[in-house]
Design a protein around this motif. Structure first.
Motif, short mmCIF file in Angstrom:
data_model
loop_
_atom_site.label_atom_id
_atom_site.label_comp_id
_atom_site.label_asym_id
_atom_site.label_seq_id
_atom_site.Cartn_x
_atom_site.Cartn_y
_atom_site.Cartn_z
N ALA B 46 0.84 -1.21 0.00
CA ALA B 46 0.00 0.00 0.00
C ALA B 46 0.87 1.25 0.00
O ALA B 46 0.58 2.23 -0.71
N THR B 57 -3.55 4.67 -0.88
CA THR B 57 -3.88 3.25 -0.96
C THR B 57 -3.57 2.62 0.39
O THR B 57 -2.51 2.87 0.95
N TYR B 58 -4.52 1.85 0.90
CA TYR B 58 -4.39 1.29 2.24
C TYR B 58 -4.45 -0.23 2.18
O TYR B 58 -4.70 -0.83 1.13
N SER B 60 -6.85 -2.92 3.78
CA SER B 60 -8.11 -3.08 4.51
C SER B 60 -7.99 -4.23 5.49
O SER B 60 -7.79 -5.38 5.09
N ARG B 63 -11.20 -6.54 5.07
CA ARG B 63 -11.22 -7.37 3.87
C ARG B 63 -9.88 -8.06 3.62
O ARG B 63 -9.75 -8.88 2.71
N GLN B 65 -7.17 -7.00 2.26
CA GLN B 65 -6.63 -6.81 0.92
C GLN B 65 -6.32 -5.36 0.65
O GLN B 65 -6.74 -4.48 1.41
N TRP B 67 -6.42 -1.71 -0.76
CA TRP B 67 -7.62 -0.89 -0.87
C TRP B 67 -7.24 0.49 -1.42
O TRP B 67 -6.72 1.31 -0.69
N LYS B 69 -8.31 3.76 -2.00
CA LYS B 69 -9.41 4.60 -1.50
C LYS B 69 -10.06 5.33 -2.69
O LYS B 69 -9.37 6.01 -3.44
N GLU B 71 -11.77 3.76 -5.11
CA GLU B 71 -11.87 2.90 -6.29
C GLU B 71 -13.32 2.62 -6.65
O GLU B 71 -13.69 2.61 -7.83
N THR B 72 -14.17 2.37 -5.66
CA THR B 72 -15.59 2.12 -5.96
C THR B 72 -16.43 3.39 -5.82
O THR B 72 -17.36 3.60 -6.59
N HIS B 103 -17.60 6.47 4.62
CA HIS B 103 -18.57 5.69 3.85
C HIS B 103 -20.01 6.06 4.22
O HIS B 103 -20.95 5.71 3.51
#
Lengths: 138, 138
Positions: B46, B57-58, B60, B63, B65, B67, B69, B71-72, B103
């Motif tokens: 990350a 980028t982290y 998670s 999850r 994995q 992540w 930040k 992306e979705t 979120h």
């Protein structure tokens, strides 16, 4: 003057989700300048002491004991506001910092840059200098 | 416009002291308003991705994995500055936040107060109102 008093809390320790070590990370921010000063950790006792005294109290991971910030240095942190994040595992404390937060004497523990986008950190002086140069060129 | 570019780092991952999970906590702050937005964690990948892409980028923890930040959600965080604390175990990132960091839709994840010293959070309007009342009393 600084007011030290017991604080009424909207959340209790049982609302928090400590990590595997039983600790919750606390981001510490200067309530006036908004400078981030340090990251420290609280256990249940530190949380209660902080609320009871109005002074930031942590659990020292290196010394494995309760740590009233400023007890030896005099650099106390007086609580102004404490907030909880969305998933209940991190606290944000806005404090009135006496002296420096960092043991190095720096106001903040974050005094070394890993990376910096120069473009966004031009001082007012630099901008004025550029403007002056443009004017003189005309 | 937002500039995405690879960043030259003054420190490498091996300079950092990750926790028992191999992660380093990252405090994320809006580079303009200085509002603290969230706390997240990076592993080595990350850290490198963040420096390579200029986007936070982290790793998670829920999850397990990588992540990126935003992306979705599209709520990317563009790196403006990253600093390292005195004991090399925490990062502070100043970012340009697209949309909300949380979120829940809140700008910051710290949207709930545990405690607040009311005295230090009086708005300009409240103070003016008080002054007005004093004047009218005379």
């Amino acid at each position: 003057g600084v007011c030290v008093q017991s604080l009424e809390s909207a959340f209790s320790w049982s609302d928090l989700k400590p990590n595997a070590d039983g600790l919750v990370p606390v981001i510490v921010q200067d309530y006036q300048t908004k400078q981030v000063l340090m990251l420290a950790y609280m256990n249940e006792e530190a949380f209660h002491q902080t609320l009871m005294t109005g002074r930031m109290t942590y659990f020292s991971r290196s010394r494995q004991q309760l740590w009233l910030k400023g007890e030896t240095s005099g650099h106390y942190q007086f609580v102004r506001q404490i907030s909880l994040d969305c998933d209940n595992d991190t606290l944000l404390a806005k404090v009135q910092q006496v002296g420096a937060a960092c043991h190095t004497g720096n106001k903040s523990c974050f005094y070394r840059d890993v990376v910096a986008q120069q473009s966004s950190y031009r001082s007012t002086e630099t901008v004025l200098e550029d403007v002056m140069n443009v004017i003189q060129d005309r």
